[in-house]
Write a protein that holds these residues in place. Structure first.
Motif, short mmCIF file in Angstrom:
data_model
loop_
_atom_site.label_atom_id
_atom_site.label_comp_id
_atom_site.label_asym_id
_atom_site.label_seq_id
_atom_site.Cartn_x
_atom_site.Cartn_y
_atom_site.Cartn_z
N GLN A 95 56.12 40.04 52.31
CA GLN A 95 57.23 39.27 52.03
C GLN A 95 58.13 38.73 52.41
N LEU A 114 68.96 30.02 52.02
CA LEU A 114 68.08 31.73 50.98
C LEU A 114 69.25 32.39 50.16
N HIS A 115 69.74 32.09 50.42
CA HIS A 115 71.00 32.72 48.59
C HIS A 115 70.26 32.45 47.65
N GLN A 118 66.38 32.78 47.28
CA GLN A 118 66.18 34.30 46.29
C GLN A 118 66.28 34.75 44.88
N PRO A 122 62.70 36.57 44.35
CA PRO A 122 63.82 37.70 44.82
C PRO A 122 62.94 38.91 45.27
N ASN A 123 61.71 39.31 45.56
CA ASN A 123 60.61 39.90 46.77
C ASN A 123 60.50 38.99 47.76
N LEU A 124 61.34 37.98 48.18
CA LEU A 124 61.56 37.85 49.78
C LEU A 124 62.08 37.86 50.00
N CYS A 125 61.70 38.91 51.54
CA CYS A 125 62.68 39.40 52.59
C CYS A 125 62.98 38.38 53.40
N PRO A 126 64.15 37.57 53.51
CA PRO A 126 63.99 37.19 54.86
C PRO A 126 64.91 37.62 56.35
N VAL A 279 58.74 28.79 51.27
CA VAL A 279 60.22 28.71 52.36
C VAL A 279 60.10 27.28 52.66
#
Length: 288
Positions: A95, A114-115, A118, A122-126, A279
């Motif tokens: 993620q 990116l905001h 997300q 919701p699990n995306l961690c940039p 992404v």
């Protein structure tokens, strides 16, 4: 006799576990091996070094002076290895996605995209890095690079993300005040643009008679000054994009946008996860 050859990592792990936990039984449990295996590792290490590392005290083990010296080195080395493995495990999180991007573009354009992404993932961690020296896309710590020129690295897919331009912007309040004033106002810009053989004449043409209120060597400072109403700012449209979209800034009429190069997006031809493709697709769909 002491030898400079590096002993087996397993021997050192067994030694460190016994030294840390105080006896062979607890060390064996921590390492998920038998007590005899731990004892054998210690014996092999002592034979390799040619001196004892422990002395028995009741049911426990106490380090000799040589053991104390070795533990100081081995303990630090194993902690460093564990830390490195932990960092690697973090980077391989499915993620997590690392993007390297120029700082001004990250603040002015990327963060907002990116905001919004997300909200869908919701699990995306940039992980956003502005260290432009870390431009090598690999399968571990860099997934996507946004840059002002192609990387020309083998194994990459590279495409133009969007074409940038220099635009003149100011706050709505400043625009209203200038519209009522018979006198020219003030303008602000990047120091490099003012000195540029291509941009400088463009500025002088459009702002003849205006006072220069400030020059900056960082586009983020220039954006901040524009938002504070210091003057009409000439800066990258990409940097100003979020403030323009929110209405905090507006374009100053009469200033012809000046081409400011292109932003490129690079990713591995075979990305390590489907998340990267999602992404990238989102960023491409959000271009001006």
């Amino acid at each position: 006799m002491f030898t400079s050859a590096i002993p087996s990592l397993r021997w050192l792990q067994g030694f460190e576990a016994v030294a840390r936990l105080g006896n062979v039984t607890r060390a064996a449990e921590a390492l998920f091996i038998s007590q005899s295996a731990v004892s054998h590792q210690i014996a092999q290490l002592e034979a390799h070094l040619g001196q004892p590392l422990f002395r028995r005290v009741g049911r426990g083990m106490e380090l000799t002076m040589a053991g104390e010296f070795l533990l100081d080195t081995v303990g630090k080395a194993l902690d460093h290895i564990r830390s490195g493995l932990g960092r690697l495990d973090t980077y391989l999180d499915a993620q997590l996605l690392t993007i390297v991007c120029p700082a001004d573009i990250a603040q002015g354009w990327l963060q907002a995209r990116l905001h919004s992404l997300q909200a869908q993932l919701p699990n995306l961690c940039p992980v956003v890095s502005v260290d432009e020296t870390a431009r090598y896309v690999d399968q571990v710590d860099v997934d996507v690079v946004i840059s002002r020129s192609p990387l020309q690295q083998a194994g990459l897919t590279e495409r133009v993300l969007f074409d940038d331009a220099l635009v003149a912007v100011c706050t709505p309040a400043l625009a209203a005040a200038l519209a009522q004033s018979p006198q020219p106002g003030g303008f602000i810009c990047l120091e490099g643009d003012a000195m540029s053989a291509t941009v400088g004449p463009h500025l002088r043409q459009h702002f003849a008679g205006w006072s220069r209120r400030g020059m900056f060597d960082d586009a983020r400072l220039l954006l901040d000054a524009a938002l504070r109403g210091l003057g009409v700012a000439v800066l990258s449209r990409a940097v100003a994009s979020e403030a323009l979209a929110q209405g905090r800034l507006q374009c100053w009429p009469g200033f012809a946008p000046l081409p400011n190069g292109s932003l490129w997006l690079a990713q591995a031809q075979e990305p390590r996860s489907a998340l990267i493709e999602q992404v990238v697709a989102h960023l491409l769909s959000e271009t001006p």
